[in-house]
Motif scaffolding. Structure first.
Motif, PDB file in Angstrom:
ATOM      1  N   VAL A 210      11.400   1.456  10.879  1.00 48.73           N
ATOM      2  CA  VAL A 210      11.277   0.016  10.645  1.00 48.73           C
ATOM      3  C   VAL A 210      10.543  -0.219   9.324  1.00 48.73           C
ATOM      4  O   VAL A 210       9.430   0.280   9.124  1.00 48.73           O
ATOM      5  N   LEU A 211      11.193  -0.961   8.427  1.00 50.43           N
ATOM      6  CA  LEU A 211      10.588  -1.362   7.161  1.00 50.43           C
ATOM      7  C   LEU A 211      10.368  -2.866   7.181  1.00 50.43           C
ATOM      8  O   LEU A 211      11.269  -3.621   7.551  1.00 50.43           O
ATOM      9  N   THR A 212       9.193  -3.288   6.811  1.00 49.80           N
ATOM     10  CA  THR A 212       8.935  -4.712   6.629  1.00 49.80           C
ATOM     11  C   THR A 212       8.076  -4.851   5.383  1.00 49.80           C
ATOM     12  O   THR A 212       7.734  -3.855   4.755  1.00 49.80           O
ATOM     13  N   GLY A 213       7.758  -6.060   4.987  1.00 52.64           N
ATOM     14  CA  GLY A 213       6.993  -6.181   3.758  1.00 52.64           C
ATOM     15  C   GLY A 213       6.450  -7.575   3.513  1.00 52.64           C
ATOM     16  O   GLY A 213       6.813  -8.538   4.186  1.00 52.64           O
ATOM     17  N   GLU A 214       5.563  -7.654   2.515  1.00 52.15           N
ATOM     18  CA  GLU A 214       4.927  -8.920   2.157  1.00 52.15           C
ATOM     19  C   GLU A 214       4.335  -8.766   0.760  1.00 52.15           C
ATOM     20  O   GLU A 214       4.026  -7.649   0.334  1.00 52.15           O
ATOM     21  N   GLY A 215       4.176  -9.872   0.055  1.00 48.00           N
ATOM     22  CA  GLY A 215       3.586  -9.813  -1.275  1.00 48.00           C
ATOM     23  C   GLY A 215       2.179  -9.241  -1.246  1.00 48.00           C
ATOM     24  O   GLY A 215       1.850  -8.308  -1.982  1.00 48.00           O
ATOM     25  N   ARG A 216       1.322  -9.815  -0.405  1.00 46.89           N
ATOM     26  CA  ARG A 216      -0.041  -9.300  -0.217  1.00 46.89           C
ATOM     27  C   ARG A 216      -0.285  -9.133   1.272  1.00 46.89           C
ATOM     28  O   ARG A 216      -0.206 -10.091   2.034  1.00 46.89           O
ATOM     29  N   VAL A 242       6.828   1.322   8.185  1.00 47.16           N
ATOM     30  CA  VAL A 242       6.280   1.293   6.837  1.00 47.16           C
ATOM     31  C   VAL A 242       6.281  -0.159   6.365  1.00 47.16           C
ATOM     32  O   VAL A 242       7.311  -0.826   6.414  1.00 47.16           O
ATOM     33  N   VAL A 243       5.112  -0.629   5.924  1.00 47.84           N
ATOM     34  CA  VAL A 243       4.981  -1.973   5.382  1.00 47.84           C
ATOM     35  C   VAL A 243       4.923  -1.851   3.862  1.00 47.84           C
ATOM     36  O   VAL A 243       3.988  -1.279   3.305  1.00 47.84           O
ATOM     37  N   LEU A 244       5.948  -2.374   3.197  1.00 45.62           N
ATOM     38  CA  LEU A 244       6.029  -2.325   1.741  1.00 45.62           C
ATOM     39  C   LEU A 244       5.437  -3.602   1.173  1.00 45.62           C
ATOM     40  O   LEU A 244       5.880  -4.697   1.511  1.00 45.62           O
ATOM     41  N   VAL A 245       4.438  -3.458   0.318  1.00 49.12           N
ATOM     42  CA  VAL A 245       3.703  -4.639  -0.142  1.00 49.12           C
ATOM     43  C   VAL A 245       3.461  -4.577  -1.643  1.00 49.12           C
ATOM     44  O   VAL A 245       3.446  -3.498  -2.247  1.00 49.12           O
ATOM     45  N   GLY A 246       3.278  -5.763  -2.229  1.00 43.87           N
ATOM     46  CA  GLY A 246       2.866  -5.807  -3.623  1.00 43.87           C
ATOM     47  C   GLY A 246       1.436  -5.336  -3.777  1.00 43.87           C
ATOM     48  O   GLY A 246       1.097  -4.645  -4.739  1.00 43.87           O
ATOM     49  N   ALA A 247       0.588  -5.718  -2.830  1.00 47.98           N
ATOM     50  CA  ALA A 247      -0.816  -5.318  -2.866  1.00 47.98           C
ATOM     51  C   ALA A 247      -1.346  -5.270  -1.442  1.00 47.98           C
ATOM     52  O   ALA A 247      -0.927  -6.036  -0.578  1.00 47.98           O
ATOM     53  N   VAL A 248      -2.279  -4.364  -1.202  1.00 53.54           N
ATOM     54  CA  VAL A 248      -2.931  -4.229   0.102  1.00 53.54           C
ATOM     55  C   VAL A 248      -4.361  -4.725  -0.039  1.00 53.54           C
ATOM     56  O   VAL A 248      -5.090  -4.293  -0.930  1.00 53.54           O
ATOM     57  N   ARG A 264       2.187   2.539   8.446  1.00 50.16           N
ATOM     58  CA  ARG A 264       1.740   2.903   7.100  1.00 50.16           C
ATOM     59  C   ARG A 264       1.948   1.729   6.160  1.00 50.16           C
ATOM     60  O   ARG A 264       2.987   1.078   6.177  1.00 50.16           O
ATOM     61  N   CYS A 265       0.948   1.455   5.328  1.00 50.69           N
ATOM     62  CA  CYS A 265       1.062   0.437   4.281  1.00 50.69           C
ATOM     63  C   CYS A 265       1.292   1.147   2.954  1.00 50.69           C
ATOM     64  O   CYS A 265       0.539   2.068   2.599  1.00 50.69           O
ATOM     65  N   ARG A 266       2.301   0.693   2.239  1.00 50.55           N
ATOM     66  CA  ARG A 266       2.616   1.324   0.954  1.00 50.55           C
ATOM     67  C   ARG A 266       2.717   0.245  -0.116  1.00 50.55           C
ATOM     68  O   ARG A 266       3.588  -0.624  -0.046  1.00 50.55           O
ATOM     69  N   ALA A 267       1.824   0.299  -1.098  1.00 56.57           N
ATOM     70  CA  ALA A 267       1.885  -0.635  -2.217  1.00 56.57           C
ATOM     71  C   ALA A 267       2.945  -0.157  -3.192  1.00 56.57           C
ATOM     72  O   ALA A 267       2.931   1.001  -3.613  1.00 56.57           O
ATOM     73  N   ILE A 268       3.866  -1.038  -3.558  1.00 59.36           N
ATOM     74  CA  ILE A 268       4.945  -0.653  -4.462  1.00 59.36           C
ATOM     75  C   ILE A 268       4.548  -0.818  -5.927  1.00 59.36           C
ATOM     76  O   ILE A 268       5.254  -0.359  -6.817  1.00 59.36           O
ATOM     77  N   THR A 269       3.423  -1.480  -6.175  1.00 63.24           N
ATOM     78  CA  THR A 269       2.993  -1.765  -7.551  1.00 63.24           C
ATOM     79  C   THR A 269       2.139  -0.619  -8.089  1.00 63.24           C
ATOM     80  O   THR A 269       1.125  -0.272  -7.479  1.00 63.24           O
ATOM     81  N   PRO A 270       2.505  -0.014  -9.208  1.00 64.89           N
ATOM     82  CA  PRO A 270       1.679   1.056  -9.782  1.00 64.89           C
ATOM     83  C   PRO A 270       0.289   0.541 -10.146  1.00 64.89           C
ATOM     84  O   PRO A 270       0.117  -0.623 -10.526  1.00 64.89           O
ATOM     85  N   ASP A 271      -0.694   1.405 -10.047  1.00 65.99           N
ATOM     86  CA  ASP A 271      -2.065   1.039 -10.413  1.00 65.99           C
ATOM     87  C   ASP A 271      -2.110   0.559 -11.862  1.00 65.99           C
ATOM     88  O   ASP A 271      -1.540   1.179 -12.764  1.00 65.99           O
TER      89      ASP A 271
END
Length: 297
Positions: A210-216, A242-248, A264-271
């Motif tokens: 299951v993949l879901t996501g949110e900006g923050r 896996v929660v795909l997010v812009g920022a955690v 699992r929370c995964r930020a897609i935005t590089p540091d």
């Protein structure tokens, strides 16, 4: 009968504004009111309003202005836009409200999962106004103005001020509160509504991942918002999530609790990537994150 489904984000949404123009003191829900009015005049027997993603903190006064609400005194005289007096920057100039010409909408249900009240430390100003562009030093001023205008709305429509403290009244910068006071709108649990419509539980049961996501992804995400609910329900069914997010924006304890539950929370935005660049490259960043997950699996 005919049900009209209206999305506030489509008419008064944060996504329509570049970051430099985001400011809850000068944004209005007037367009959402126009949309509700158009739906009613087109023959809708009931209105379902989704209030996620709003750019406003005007207690729904802009929407009510589109329905006929007027200030009893202050700005917005001849030639002024009807929403102008109801921008939060102008609230201190309003001493009374005139509701005699308010258009009577058919029954309104507001779909949302936010539990925040209108005012207080967990209220709309404290929690959501910073996300809509309000600088930290203005939050106390906005909070005081919110309480004053909330009381004025309650007095105008003969509604108990207790509504200001009810869970969910702070949704969408007080839109749930304003429409509740003036139009009798009732809240509907957004997640439950959408989940039933989509047969979501059956889909989760059939899923391998299951993949879901949110900006923050933050504390509010875990207190009733859709992505958090999807993640928890899937994890309860034993599905990897896996929660795909812009920022955690979660504490180490919250993250540890999620990992224990299989989320699992995964930020897609590089540091170090600035927000404008991240927004401009969302599609490619998201695609790369999903490819990485596939490799890891």
């Amino acid at each position: 009968g005919v049900l009209a489904v209206v999305e506030m984000a489509g008419a008064s949404g944060l996504g329509h504004l570049p970051p430099a123009l985001r400011d809850p003191f000068v944004t209005t829900s007037y367009g959402t009111g126009e949309t509700l009015l158009a739906a009613a005049r087109a023959g809708a027997d009931a209105l379902l309003l989704g209030v996620g993603g709003s750019a406003t903190h005007d207690l729904g006064l802009g929407a009510l202005a589109a329905l006929g609400l007027r200030p009893g005194g202050g700005p917005g005289g001849a030639g002024g836009h009807p929403a102008e007096p109801f921008l939060p920057k102008n609230w201190e100039r309003i001493g009374s409200l005139v509701a005699g010409d308010l258009f009577h909408l058919p029954p309104v249900r507001i779909a949302c999962d936010v539990e925040n009240p209108l005012s207080g430390p967990d209220g709309a100003a404290a929690v959501f106004a910073p996300q809509k562009g309000a600088p930290p030093e203005t939050i106390a001023k906005l909070e005081a103005a919110t309480e004053r205008m909330g009381r004025l709305l309650c007095r105008t429509f003969g509604i108990s001020e207790d509504l200001m403290h009810e869970p969910g009244s702070g949704a969408a910068g007080g839109m749930a509160f304003g429409l509740g006071v003036a139009c009798g709108a009732q809240r509907q649990a957004g997640y439950s509504l959408v989940a039933e419509w989509l047969g979501l539980r059956e889909r989760l049961c059939a899923a391998d991942l299951v993949l879901t996501g949110e900006g923050r992804f933050d504390g509010a995400s875990l207190r009733g918002k859709g992505p958090g609910r999807v993640a928890r329900e899937a994890a309860a069914l034993g599905k990897p999530v896996v929660v795909l997010v812009g920022a955690v924006d979660l504490s180490p304890e919250e993250l540890a609790s999620l990992r224990t539950a299989g989320i699992r929370c995964r930020a897609i935005t590089p540091d170090g990537m600035p927000l404008p660049a991240a927004l401009a490259n969302t599609a490619s960043l998201l695609g790369q994150a999903v490819r990485d997950i596939g490799v890891e699996a």
